[in-house]
Design an enzyme around this catalytic site. Structure first.
Site, PDB file in Angstrom:
ATOM      1  N   LYS A   1       9.499 -23.389   7.003  1.00  0.00           N
ATOM      2  CA  LYS A   1      10.442 -22.823   6.040  1.00  0.00           C
ATOM      3  C   LYS A   1      11.865 -23.033   6.551  1.00  0.00           C
ATOM      4  O   LYS A   1      12.164 -22.778   7.718  1.00  0.00           O
ATOM      5  CB  LYS A   1      10.145 -21.328   5.878  1.00  0.00           C
ATOM      6  CG  LYS A   1      10.875 -20.639   4.756  1.00  0.00           C
ATOM      7  CD  LYS A   1      10.353 -19.215   4.612  1.00  0.00           C
ATOM      8  CE  LYS A   1      11.034 -18.489   3.472  1.00  0.00           C
ATOM      9  NZ  LYS A   1      10.487 -17.127   3.288  1.00  0.00           N
TER      10      LYS A   1
ATOM     11  N   GLU B   1      -0.028  -5.759  -3.933  1.00  0.00           N
ATOM     12  CA  GLU B   1       0.469  -4.468  -4.421  1.00  0.00           C
ATOM     13  C   GLU B   1      -0.657  -3.511  -4.800  1.00  0.00           C
ATOM     14  O   GLU B   1      -0.547  -2.299  -4.588  1.00  0.00           O
ATOM     15  CB  GLU B   1       1.393  -4.690  -5.625  1.00  0.00           C
ATOM     16  CG  GLU B   1       2.711  -5.354  -5.281  1.00  0.00           C
ATOM     17  CD  GLU B   1       2.633  -6.856  -5.189  1.00  0.00           C
ATOM     18  OE1 GLU B   1       3.640  -7.490  -4.803  1.00  0.00           O
ATOM     19  OE2 GLU B   1       1.551  -7.427  -5.497  1.00  0.00           O
TER      20      GLU B   1
ATOM     21  N   ARG C   1       1.757  -4.726 -11.373  1.00  0.00           N
ATOM     22  CA  ARG C   1       0.460  -5.272 -10.989  1.00  0.00           C
ATOM     23  C   ARG C   1      -0.488  -4.186 -10.483  1.00  0.00           C
ATOM     24  O   ARG C   1      -1.679  -4.430 -10.312  1.00  0.00           O
ATOM     25  CB  ARG C   1       0.654  -6.325  -9.894  1.00  0.00           C
ATOM     26  CG  ARG C   1       1.761  -7.300 -10.183  1.00  0.00           C
ATOM     27  CD  ARG C   1       1.848  -8.407  -9.174  1.00  0.00           C
ATOM     28  NE  ARG C   1       0.799  -9.380  -9.407  1.00  0.00           N
ATOM     29  CZ  ARG C   1       0.715 -10.546  -8.768  1.00  0.00           C
ATOM     30  NH1 ARG C   1       1.607 -10.858  -7.864  1.00  0.00           N
ATOM     31  NH2 ARG C   1      -0.256 -11.378  -9.027  1.00  0.00           N
TER      32      ARG C   1
END
Length: 606
Positions: A245, A330, A358
């Site tokens: 990244k 979540e 969610r």
């Protein structure tokens, strides 16, 4: 002329040599650094995707072959290669290029929902549909190791392993979501690319999927070879690409927090903001939770892969044993929090408001049904701005209003955030929610009085209009009240503090006014305004209620202030709506109001 100037569609990549692809990758990184640092956006994830995206578009024939990006903030390179280079000048601005795939922008964009862990399910259904029709189109799902921690991804893998459809699953493994990826999956993948696992031992193969890799995700030739092999496989296959990244940009690679995952306007040479950052609501929450942690040892902080963005990193540094990062999960976060509460702890689950969507079932049946003391802190509630429709946190007030026994607080400033957060963690009979926007926290807004738990922010003799401001909408509502006074209409402005369920004191206040107008930055349907109207009807209060809020539609990306203004939620818009509503009231309005008994108000303590 640069190579990038000559690439306007994926087919333009076919004529490039290996050396030219390397030069093109360098040009793309330079372009991304300049464009993203100038406008703000997702930098680190896209810098790590350059060679991988080049290989994808050389092997597969988009849009005939379908490429689905999971958590589409990693699709900037894809946008560059599909003819949208010039539009980066307006990246994430109103009417400009979206920061995520968007169907209206290009036939190369199929899925624009930017919530994580969804791509494999899309790929399962799409590849199954093609198999049923006998259509020869390859479906490619690009998913990061962070997104792979989500439960939905594993449900999809379970089905892809036995599906008649065939998908190529490109695993972009950079060891991170924002921060390093957590859990057993991270260890399993690390063992693979560190050479510590034997061939045939991957969890993917155990499920019944083919596996190729790991391959160097910054070597176009290596990736192409693996993708070509995957393209001809007779079942779904995982291509494991190891990337870094922020690759190729020293400030990104040096950023230990999140590799400059998402930035505002920053200096491209240093990665540092070009202006001093303002204090945000997240900063205020972070500081107060840290203070609460010292007073309340039962408090445990829970994050879904976003300790830093939700302000839990300070608490985590001070109390590592009382801080849990569950990954991009979540649903699990909320039910795990229920388990913590059963065990005598008071979990504080901090998530973006949009991501709590969610886990509504878990809030309803795993937490609220058991009257458990779980506090949900919803960052980026309301209009978030440049991240667009999937990230606006505008659904929470309507969705959570249906949860029995759940209380929702909406602070108007830092002082009330601190006060209401402490009230939330002290509450033991059911769940609580604290919501605030993605914005500068603003100046303190003192109350004149508090009556029945409701803060009165402004009042005037015989004011005909009661303005009920929800949380951060207090400031524009007060400014609107000034404009209304100039127009000859006086208002009482109140902040309910705890907005769901509706405090009976709101009905008491409304009884002394001829019109009630609620102002919220959530959707009107099922929002606070509707709940206030029902509360007044139940209390036999006849004042009409006009609810100002957001429409039940998908609001595009743009600056928060501009989007609020477009929907009449700035001071002029609120003023205009109230004046229009007042014009429909009976002509003897002022006389009726003056003849009413004014509400008895009690001064705030101190």
């Amino acid at each position: 002329m640069s190579l990038l100037d000559d690439v306007n569609e994926p087919a333009d990549l076919d004529r490039l040599t290996g050396d030219q692809l390397g030069l093109l990758a360098t040009e793309i990184r330079a372009f991304l650094v300049e464009a993203v640092c100038r406008r703000g956006g997702h930098l680190g994830p896209n810098l790590g995707m350059v060679e991988l995206t080049l290989a994808l578009h050389r092997v597969f024939r988009s849009p005939h072959d379908r490429i689905v990006f999971d958590t589409g903030h990693q699709a900037y390179v894809h946008k560059l290669l599909t003819g949208r280079r010039e539009r980066f000048a307006g990246l994430r601005g109103r009417g400009g290029l979206s920061g995520y795939p968007r169907r209206a922008e290009s036939p190369h964009d199929l899925v624009e929902n930017s919530h994580a862990s969804t791509a494999l399910s899309y790929a399962d259904g799409l590849s199954r549909a093609y198999a049923l029709d006998g259509v020869d189109r390859t479906v490619v799902a690009v998913i990061g190791d962070g997104a792979l921690t989500g439960g939905l991804a594993w449900e999809a893998l379970n089905n892809l392993a036995t599906s008649p459809g065939r998908a190529v699953i490109v695993l972009n493994d950079n060891g991170r979501s924002y921060a390093p990826t957590v859990g057993g999956l991270a260890a399993h993948l690390a063992a693979r690319h560190d050479g510590g696992a034997d061939a045939g031992s991957t969890i993917f193969e155990a499920l019944g999927l083919d596996y190729l890799g790991p391959v160097d995700g910054h070597d176009v030739a290596q990736i192409e070879a693996a993708l070509q092999k995957a393209r001809t496989a007779d079942r779904s296959v995982v291509v494991h690409c190891v990337t870094r990244k922020g690759y190729g940009h020293q400030p990104s690679e040096a950023d230990e927090a999140d590799r400059l995952h998402a930035v505002g306007v920053v200096d491209p040479l240093t990665g540092r903001p070009t202006a001093t950052p303002a204090r945000t609501w997240t900063d205020a929450f972070s500081d107060e939770l840290l203070a609460i942690g010292a007073d309340r040892p039962e408090v445990v902080a829970v994050s879904a892969a976003m300790l830093g963005p939700t302000g839990l990193d300070g608490f985590g540094a001070r109390y590592p044993d009382r801080t849990v990062d569950v990954g991009i999960a979540e649903q699990h976060a909320v039910t795990s929090a229920a388990g913590l509460a059963f065990g005598g702890k008071h979990p504080v689950v901090a998530v973006y408001a949009t991501f709590l969507n969610r886990a509504i079932d878990q809030v309803l049946l795993d937490v609220a049904l058991h009257h458990l003391p779980v506090t949900l802190v919803l960052d980026r509630a309301g209009i978030t701005g440049p991240d667009g429709p999937s990230h606006h946190g505008m659904w929470d007030l309507a969705l959570l209003g249906a949860v029995p026994g759940l209380r929702v607080a909406a602070p108007r400033d830092e002082a009330t955030l601190r006060e209401e957060l402490r009230e939330a963690v002290a509450h033991q009979d059911g769940p609580t929610v604290l919501r605030f926007p993605k914005a500068r926290v603003g100046d303190e807004i003192p109350a004149l009085y508090r009556t029945g738990g409701v803060d009165v922010l402004r009042t005037a003799a015989a004011a005909p209009v009661l303005l009920v401001a929800v949380g951060a909408m207090a400031a524009p509502t007060l400014r609107a009240a000034d404009l209304l006074a100039e127009a000859g209409v006086e208002c009482t402005v109140v902040d309910p503090r705890w907005v769901r369920p509706v405090n009976p004191a709101v009905a008491t206040l409304a009884a002394d006014h001829a019109l009630v107008v609620t102002v919220e930055d959530g959707i009107r349907d099922g929002g606070v305004g509707g709940a206030v109207a029902q509360a007044l009807a139940d209390a036999s209060v006849g004042a009409p209620v006009r609810a100002l809020g957001l429409p039940t539609s998908f609001v595009p990306h743009g600056e928060r202030a501009g989007l609020l203004a477009e929907h009449g939620l700035d001071p002029p818009g609120i003023c205009a709506a109230v004046l229009h509503q007042v014009s429909t009231l009976p002509a003897d309005l002022d006389l009726r109001v003056r003849n009413r008994t004014q509400t008895r108000l009690s001064p705030l303590p101190g």
